[in-house]
Design a protein around this motif. Sequence first.
Motif, PDB file in Angstrom:
ATOM      1  N   ARG A  42       0.824  -1.222   0.000  1.00  0.00           N
ATOM      2  CA  ARG A  42       0.000   0.000   0.000  1.00  0.00           C
ATOM      3  C   ARG A  42       0.854   1.267   0.000  1.00  0.00           C
ATOM      4  N   ILE A  51      -7.706   4.852   9.411  1.00  0.00           N
ATOM      5  CA  ILE A  51      -7.708   3.382   9.266  1.00  0.00           C
ATOM      6  C   ILE A  51      -6.271   2.900   9.342  1.00  0.00           C
ATOM      7  N   LYS A  76      -4.017  -0.146   8.322  1.00  0.00           N
ATOM      8  CA  LYS A  76      -4.107  -1.275   7.380  1.00  0.00           C
ATOM      9  C   LYS A  76      -2.755  -1.960   7.303  1.00  0.00           C
ATOM     10  N   GLN A 111      -7.563  -4.696   8.345  1.00  0.00           N
ATOM     11  CA  GLN A 111      -7.871  -3.260   8.479  1.00  0.00           C
ATOM     12  C   GLN A 111      -8.573  -3.010   9.803  1.00  0.00           C
ATOM     13  N   ARG A 145     -10.495   0.177  11.777  1.00  0.00           N
ATOM     14  CA  ARG A 145     -10.970   1.574  11.763  1.00  0.00           C
ATOM     15  C   ARG A 145     -10.746   2.202  13.119  1.00  0.00           C
ATOM     16  N   GLU A 195      -3.867   5.687   7.647  1.00  0.00           N
ATOM     17  CA  GLU A 195      -4.310   6.757   6.750  1.00  0.00           C
ATOM     18  C   GLU A 195      -5.560   7.431   7.277  1.00  0.00           C
ATOM     19  N   ARG A 196      -5.685   8.657   6.918  1.00  0.00           N
ATOM     20  CA  ARG A 196      -6.832   9.467   7.309  1.00  0.00           C
ATOM     21  C   ARG A 196      -8.071   8.930   6.601  1.00  0.00           C
ATOM     22  N   LEU A 197      -9.183   8.851   7.310  1.00  0.00           N
ATOM     23  CA  LEU A 197     -10.441   8.446   6.678  1.00  0.00           C
ATOM     24  C   LEU A 197     -10.889   9.583   5.757  1.00  0.00           C
ATOM     25  N   VAL A 198     -11.162   9.244   4.514  1.00  0.00           N
ATOM     26  CA  VAL A 198     -11.561  10.251   3.525  1.00  0.00           C
ATOM     27  C   VAL A 198     -13.079  10.408   3.573  1.00  0.00           C
ATOM     28  N   PHE A 254     -15.913  10.890   1.578  1.00  0.00           N
ATOM     29  CA  PHE A 254     -16.165  10.882   0.134  1.00  0.00           C
ATOM     30  C   PHE A 254     -17.651  10.950  -0.191  1.00  0.00           C
ATOM     31  N   GLU A 302     -17.609   6.300  -4.312  1.00  0.00           N
ATOM     32  CA  GLU A 302     -16.388   5.558  -4.639  1.00  0.00           C
ATOM     33  C   GLU A 302     -16.512   5.051  -6.062  1.00  0.00           C
ATOM     34  N   HIS A 349     -19.198  -0.290  -0.812  1.00  0.00           N
ATOM     35  CA  HIS A 349     -18.500  -1.308  -0.016  1.00  0.00           C
ATOM     36  C   HIS A 349     -19.179  -1.450   1.334  1.00  0.00           C
ATOM     37  N   GLY A 371     -15.507  -2.995   4.094  1.00  0.00           N
ATOM     38  CA  GLY A 371     -14.292  -3.026   3.271  1.00  0.00           C
ATOM     39  C   GLY A 371     -14.416  -3.885   2.031  1.00  0.00           C
ATOM     40  N   PHE A 427     -11.738   7.679  -4.420  1.00  0.00           N
ATOM     41  CA  PHE A 427     -12.839   8.319  -3.701  1.00  0.00           C
ATOM     42  C   PHE A 427     -13.142   9.617  -4.450  1.00  0.00           C
ATOM     43  N   ASN A 450      -7.110   5.537  -3.930  1.00  0.00           N
ATOM     44  CA  ASN A 450      -7.071   4.610  -2.800  1.00  0.00           C
ATOM     45  C   ASN A 450      -6.084   3.477  -3.052  1.00  0.00           C
ATOM     46  N   GLU A 451      -6.358   2.648  -4.061  1.00  0.00           N
ATOM     47  CA  GLU A 451      -5.413   1.553  -4.334  1.00  0.00           C
ATOM     48  C   GLU A 451      -5.534   1.094  -5.768  1.00  0.00           C
TER      49      GLU A 451
HETATM   50  P1  AMP Z   1      -9.151  -0.957   0.569  1.00  0.00           P
HETATM   51  O1  AMP Z   1      -8.841  -2.343   0.989  1.00  0.00           O
HETATM   52  O2  AMP Z   1      -8.059   0.023   0.824  1.00  0.00           O
HETATM   53  O3  AMP Z   1      -9.679  -0.880  -0.830  1.00  0.00           O
HETATM   54  O4  AMP Z   1     -10.383  -0.493   1.483  1.00  0.00           O
HETATM   55  C1  AMP Z   1     -11.661  -1.104   1.360  1.00  0.00           C
HETATM   56  C2  AMP Z   1     -12.738  -0.078   1.505  1.00  0.00           C
HETATM   57  O5  AMP Z   1     -12.658   0.537   2.817  1.00  0.00           O
HETATM   58  C3  AMP Z   1     -12.661   1.087   0.530  1.00  0.00           C
HETATM   59  O6  AMP Z   1     -13.234   0.776  -0.702  1.00  0.00           O
HETATM   60  C4  AMP Z   1     -13.472   2.134   1.304  1.00  0.00           C
HETATM   61  O7  AMP Z   1     -14.862   1.879   1.254  1.00  0.00           O
HETATM   62  C5  AMP Z   1     -12.989   1.914   2.718  1.00  0.00           C
HETATM   63  N1  AMP Z   1     -11.774   2.721   2.936  1.00  0.00           N
HETATM   64  C6  AMP Z   1     -10.502   2.292   2.881  1.00  0.00           C
HETATM   65  N2  AMP Z   1      -9.628   3.295   3.120  1.00  0.00           N
HETATM   66  C7  AMP Z   1     -10.365   4.399   3.331  1.00  0.00           C
HETATM   67  C8  AMP Z   1     -10.053   5.762   3.629  1.00  0.00           C
HETATM   68  N3  AMP Z   1      -8.806   6.192   3.791  1.00  0.00           N
HETATM   69  N4  AMP Z   1     -11.093   6.627   3.775  1.00  0.00           N
HETATM   70  C9  AMP Z   1     -12.377   6.216   3.637  1.00  0.00           C
HETATM   71  N5  AMP Z   1     -12.739   4.935   3.372  1.00  0.00           N
HETATM   72  C10 AMP Z   1     -11.750   4.039   3.220  1.00  0.00           C
END
Ligand code: AMP
Length: 358
Positions: A106, A144, A146, A157, A159, A179-182, A184, A187, A210, A213, A255, A264-265
């Motif tokens: 990540r 979050i 991770k 993960q 929260r 990481e800071r929660l965004v 949004f 998505e 989602h 997650g 986001f 995000n990824e």
């Molecule tokens: P990821 O495994 O990083 O794709 O995270 C899975 C899901 O968790 C994302 O699609 C978002 O719905 C939520 N999520 C992950 N990271 C964040 C973030 N920094 N801010 C807000 N939601 C997040």
Amino acid sequence: MRAPLPPGSTIGIFGGGQLGRMLAMSALQLGYRCIGYAPAGDNVAAEACAGFFEHHWNDREAVSAFAARCDVVTWEFENVPVAAVEAIPADRLPTSARALEVAQDRLSEKRFVEDLGGRAAPHLRIDSEEDFARALESIGTPGILKTAREGYDGKGQWRVRDRHEAQGIRFPGRRCIYERLVGFESEFSVILVRAADGEIRFWDSTANTHEGGMLVQSVLPAGEWVEAQVDEARALAGKVADALSYVGVLTLEFFATGDGPVFNEMAPRVHNSGHWTIEGAATSQFENHIRAICGLPLGETATRFATIDMRNIVGEQALGAHRILAEEGEPHLHLYGKREAREGRKMGHVTRVGARLG
Ligand code: AMP
């Protein structure tokens, strides 16, 4: 430029899940045969493959024997160890292991995308309890934690709503990212296919929902937030694909925020949020991935229906899923043939489409 692979050629696929199964189904349609490779397990791709190697990723002899039977090798799983992919002769690898190396971590994927001008949520690398405490201080909450590697579908993960909650979360002992929660509005993902000559095509971006997650639903139209930000996100995704000399389907998740798209990824592969393309687009993500890696002309990516609704079928929902076939509107049901309907496990998906366009 590589010559197109003739019909009857063999495609090797690292990974044995549903993405490999759907890739193999597209490959069969184009006259190719597939051979899979993954450690022993519920390798549902094997049912669509002419052969399947069930061996550890680090079994060099097995990887060599697999490579010897393939004209081209790809993957459906981004955590294939880089060493296994590097053991494949370069002339059989349309995309190098570099794409996996970047996307498996990540921190490295965020750095890679930021270096190309993208924006990620504020984040810090965490190697200890002390790093975590410092990150909570400088980045703040909500956030979050991770694991940097090998998390998927919300696994690995934690929260952190506030400082109080943070006290109950222990550093898990392996490298993480905080990481800071965004905040949004929506998505979305950008899914593109890139050919060896650099041509890139994009599918429409769905709005993705989602839960815990894990992706549960992808819909079109995606709404004004996504529509307003998709061009900027596509420009970035195109730069990522070019920088990796990527061949095949590549996915970047974003986001949509009040300040524009936040990366995000990325997934260097076909993606769950693109399953709707099987019936909903002129050419599916699976077929275009096969076309790209085999040197065939790319297919049109245009959406064929005014509305699209793809939902995942998770865990025990699969047991009664055939009931969906009796619904109005010809829902398109896909079940992946997994033997155990474990909670939180993706077992299939259903795509419902609206009026045909054009
Ligand atoms: P990821 O495994 O990083 O794709 O995270 C899975 C899901 O968790 C994302 O699609 C978002 O719905 C939520 N999520 C992950 N990271 C964040 C973030 N920094 N801010 C807000 N939601 C997040």
